[in-house]
Design a protein around this motif. Structure first.
Motif, PDB file in Angstrom:
ATOM      1  N   UNK A 131      14.424 -23.335   1.996  1.00 12.96           N
ATOM      2  CA  UNK A 131      15.439 -22.463   1.416  1.00 12.96           C
ATOM      3  C   UNK A 131      16.726 -22.629   2.224  1.00 12.96           C
ATOM      4  N   UNK A 132      17.891 -22.439   1.607  1.00 13.15           N
ATOM      5  CA  UNK A 132      19.159 -22.599   2.323  1.00 13.15           C
ATOM      6  C   UNK A 132      19.434 -21.397   3.213  1.00 13.15           C
ATOM      7  N   UNK A 133      20.489 -21.463   4.039  1.00 11.07           N
ATOM      8  CA  UNK A 133      20.888 -20.284   4.812  1.00 11.07           C
ATOM      9  C   UNK A 133      21.166 -19.117   3.887  1.00 11.07           C
ATOM     10  N   UNK A 134      20.945 -17.899   4.350  1.00  7.57           N
ATOM     11  CA  UNK A 134      21.086 -16.732   3.454  1.00  7.57           C
ATOM     12  C   UNK A 134      22.520 -16.516   3.022  1.00  7.57           C
ATOM     13  N   UNK A 135      22.717 -15.993   1.813  1.00 12.70           N
ATOM     14  CA  UNK A 135      24.074 -15.653   1.369  1.00 12.70           C
ATOM     15  C   UNK A 135      24.602 -14.455   2.154  1.00 12.70           C
ATOM     16  N   UNK A 136      25.905 -14.258   2.118  1.00 12.50           N
ATOM     17  CA  UNK A 136      26.526 -13.123   2.812  1.00 12.50           C
ATOM     18  C   UNK A 136      26.186 -11.838   2.053  1.00 12.50           C
ATOM     19  N   UNK A 137      25.604 -10.874   2.761  1.00 13.59           N
ATOM     20  CA  UNK A 137      25.227  -9.607   2.134  1.00 13.59           C
ATOM     21  C   UNK A 137      26.454  -8.722   1.946  1.00 13.59           C
ATOM     22  N   UNK A 188       0.810  -1.220   0.000  1.00 16.18           N
ATOM     23  CA  UNK A 188       0.000   0.000   0.000  1.00 16.18           C
ATOM     24  C   UNK A 188       0.838   1.263   0.000  1.00 16.18           C
ATOM     25  N   UNK A 189       2.173   1.134   0.013  1.00 21.90           N
ATOM     26  CA  UNK A 189       3.062   2.247  -0.299  1.00 21.90           C
ATOM     27  C   UNK A 189       4.356   1.685  -0.854  1.00 21.90           C
ATOM     28  N   UNK A 190       5.184   2.541  -1.438  1.00 25.44           N
ATOM     29  CA  UNK A 190       6.366   2.061  -2.154  1.00 25.44           C
ATOM     30  C   UNK A 190       7.481   1.626  -1.210  1.00 25.44           C
ATOM     31  N   UNK A 191       7.700   2.352  -0.129  1.00 27.41           N
ATOM     32  CA  UNK A 191       8.797   1.965   0.760  1.00 27.41           C
ATOM     33  C   UNK A 191       8.515   0.622   1.405  1.00 27.41           C
ATOM     34  N   UNK A 192       7.275   0.422   1.840  1.00 33.28           N
ATOM     35  CA  UNK A 192       6.922  -0.859   2.440  1.00 33.28           C
ATOM     36  C   UNK A 192       6.972  -1.998   1.446  1.00 33.28           C
ATOM     37  N   UNK A 193       6.580  -1.724   0.222  1.00 33.11           N
ATOM     38  CA  UNK A 193       6.649  -2.758  -0.815  1.00 33.11           C
ATOM     39  C   UNK A 193       8.090  -3.181  -1.056  1.00 33.11           C
ATOM     40  N   UNK A 194       8.994  -2.196  -1.103  1.00 32.16           N
ATOM     41  CA  UNK A 194      10.415  -2.501  -1.284  1.00 32.16           C
ATOM     42  C   UNK A 194      10.980  -3.253  -0.092  1.00 32.16           C
ATOM     43  N   UNK A 195      10.436  -2.999   1.098  1.00 33.90           N
ATOM     44  CA  UNK A 195      10.914  -3.688   2.297  1.00 33.90           C
ATOM     45  C   UNK A 195      10.625  -5.185   2.236  1.00 33.90           C
ATOM     46  N   UNK A 196       9.481  -5.557   1.670  1.00 30.32           N
ATOM     47  CA  UNK A 196       9.169  -6.977   1.486  1.00 30.32           C
ATOM     48  C   UNK A 196      10.184  -7.619   0.552  1.00 30.32           C
ATOM     49  N   UNK A 197      10.427  -6.965  -0.580  1.00 32.89           N
ATOM     50  CA  UNK A 197      11.405  -7.484  -1.539  1.00 32.89           C
ATOM     51  C   UNK A 197      12.760  -7.687  -0.880  1.00 32.89           C
ATOM     52  N   UNK A 198      13.136  -6.739  -0.042  1.00 37.54           N
ATOM     53  CA  UNK A 198      14.432  -6.806   0.634  1.00 37.54           C
ATOM     54  C   UNK A 198      14.548  -8.031   1.531  1.00 37.54           C
ATOM     55  N   UNK A 199      13.512  -8.298   2.330  1.00 36.68           N
ATOM     56  CA  UNK A 199      13.541  -9.468   3.221  1.00 36.68           C
ATOM     57  C   UNK A 199      13.759 -10.738   2.412  1.00 36.68           C
ATOM     58  N   UNK A 200      13.020 -10.858   1.321  1.00 36.17           N
ATOM     59  CA  UNK A 200      13.115 -12.059   0.499  1.00 36.17           C
ATOM     60  C   UNK A 200      14.458 -12.146  -0.215  1.00 36.17           C
ATOM     61  N   UNK A 201      14.895 -11.045  -0.807  1.00 33.42           N
ATOM     62  CA  UNK A 201      16.124 -11.054  -1.603  1.00 33.42           C
ATOM     63  C   UNK A 201      17.339 -11.399  -0.752  1.00 33.42           C
ATOM     64  N   UNK A 202      17.429 -10.807   0.442  1.00 36.00           N
ATOM     65  CA  UNK A 202      18.596 -11.055   1.278  1.00 36.00           C
ATOM     66  C   UNK A 202      18.518 -12.392   2.000  1.00 36.00           C
ATOM     67  N   UNK A 203      17.383 -13.103   1.819  1.00 36.53           N
ATOM     68  CA  UNK A 203      17.293 -14.496   2.255  1.00 36.53           C
ATOM     69  C   UNK A 203      17.632 -15.451   1.111  1.00 36.53           C
TER      70      UNK A 203
END
Length: 449
Positions: free
Chosen positions: A250-256, A10-25
């Motif tokens: 899913x495997x352990x997250x990669x090193x960010x 429902x807003x852009x920053x929050x939408x990007x925050x979801x992507x971030x959680x998934x991507x860095x996992x």
């Protein structure tokens, strides 16, 4: 391949925050700014998670009824077992603006479910829910939401109730039930069945720490066949990722890693948060040129506003030419006289607050677009959840992919679009989020600390 999850923000920053959680996992995720064209969708055909960002948080239920069904239906059609309607981790909403109850009812018309879980807590972001009440942290302390120094004073959706289901009851008549910490720590299945057997259509789920988070994720995943439409913050993804890692899905997250330092960035801010004010203060002494944007001008005619955009753009480009990082802002915190001046001017105009805020966001986006067109800057920040949506569209950006982490919810991303800003590096930040040196952190390329 069907994705694991889809989400609508429902807003852009929050939408990007979801992507971030998934991507860095380690989950390939993409966020679109609208229903993508077949050509754009094909660029991200391998995505395991797909989202669409919107400005729904700033709109009324009539707008939502007209604009939510199409993107929700598109996401539902991708076949993911979970469709997530993403709301702010401080539950920003009211009957008139960003009505979460209306979103739940619309979502259920697209994807049927026995009930809709509502998971707002995100402990990684210092958002906690205990026995139905939401708490949120600032740079200084953790506050119950109705006593929070930012959210209790929010200019559009002030929160005067910390019990989320009482707050939501003003937005929908759907019956609700709570799955509280004691249930999560003992027998969540019994609590879930009791709630469903009692006729609950909305399920508020507590969250405090790793244990309750993992149990919440397990509850959502194991009952995805009957709880496939979920409302909540990125706490939904934090919980699911924790459970998916626990069961080996899913495997352990990669090193960010960071993206590397650049000599200068450009930023715009439409936030009036005290947190943003402290970030502006830090930036003013660390190589950023702070530039006031006179928001009263959005209440005038188009030419008046264009003159202000041109004035601010010229100052920003001069600062960039001298090696500084221009940071254009509408206000330096809630007590800035600019806030009172804007409200006084708005009250004497024919604009609604929604229309004025949209003009602010687009104008700041136009300034940023002008800076990019006339300089070598290729990394930017947009501060303010509502500002980010309008600003992204002004830049002609259609998709985001996470690039480097910062604080949870404000990653540095790579943006994609058809125009000259394709490949731009951008961070979208909610007004109340981030460390004091956030703008400097982005200039350094983000990355773990």
């Amino acid at each position: 391949m069907e994705p694991l999850l889809t989400w609508y923000g429902d807003d852009f920053t929050g939408s990007a925050a979801v992507m971030e959680v998934l991507a860095f996992a380690g989950i390939e995720a993409v966020l679109f700014s609208n229903i993508p064209s077949p050509e754009l969708q094909a660029r991200f055909s391998g995505a395991q998670a797909v989202g669409i960002a919107s400005t729904a948080r700033t709109h009324d239920p009539a707008w939502m009824a007209a604009n939510l069904p199409a993107p929700l239906s598109y996401l539902d059609g991708l076949g993911a077992p979970i469709l997530h309607y993403k709301v702010c981790s401080t539950f920003d909403s009211s009957p008139q603006s960003g009505n979460i109850g209306a979103a739940i009812e619309i979502g259920l018309s697209v994807r049927s479910a026995a009930a809709v879980p509502v998971l707002t807590a995100a402990p990684q972001m210092r958002r906690y829910q205990a026995f139905g009440h939401l708490f949120a942290g600032t740079l200084d302390a953790v506050y119950r939401l109705d006593r929070h120094p930012v959210m209790a004073r929010h200019p559009v959706t002030p929160m005067n109730e910390a019990d989320l289901m009482l707050h939501l009851a003003k937005q929908t008549d759907l019956p609700s039930a709570l799955i509280d910490l004691e249930a999560l720590w003992s027998d969540p299945e019994e609590a879930l069945n009791a709630a469903l057997n009692g006729g609950a259509r909305v399920l508020s789920i507590d969250g405090m720490e790793a244990r309750s988070e993992e149990v919440a994720g397990r509850l959502l995943w194991e009952h995805r066949d009957r709880l496939g439409f979920i409302v909540g913050s990125q706490g939904v993804e934090f919980a699911l990722v924790r459970h998916w890692q626990e069961i080996g899905l899913i495997p352990p997250p990669p090193v960010a890693k960071g993206a590397g330092k650049v000599t200068q960035i450009a930023a715009v801010s439409g936030s009036v948060s005290p947190t943003t004010a402290r970030q502006l203060d830090w930036s003013a002494t660390h190589g950023f040129a702070l530039i006031d944007f006179d928001v009263t001008q959005v209440c005038g005619d188009d030419r008046t506003l264009e003159v202000e955009i041109e004035r601010v753009t010229a100052i920003a480009l001069d600062a960039a030419d001298k090696g500084a990082s221009p940071l254009v802002h509408s206000a330096a915190g809630p007590d800035d006289p600019a806030v009172a001046a804007f409200r006084a001017t708005l009250s004497g105009s024919s604009l609604t607050a929604e229309e004025a805020n949209a003009r602010i966001g687009k104008s700041l986006g136009d300034v940023l677009n002008n800076i990019l067109a006339e300089s070598d800057v290729r990394r930017v920040v947009i501060s303010g959840g509502d500002t980010s949506g309008h600003g992204m569209r002004a830049l002609g950006l259609e998709a985001l992919v996470a690039l480097a982490p910062t604080i949870p919810g404000a990653a540095l991303c790579t943006a994609y679009g058809q125009g000259p800003n394709d490949g731009l590096q951008i961070a979208l930040k909610g007004g109340q989020m981030g460390s004091e040196d956030f703008f400097g952190w982005i200039q350094d390329g983000g990355g773990p600390r």
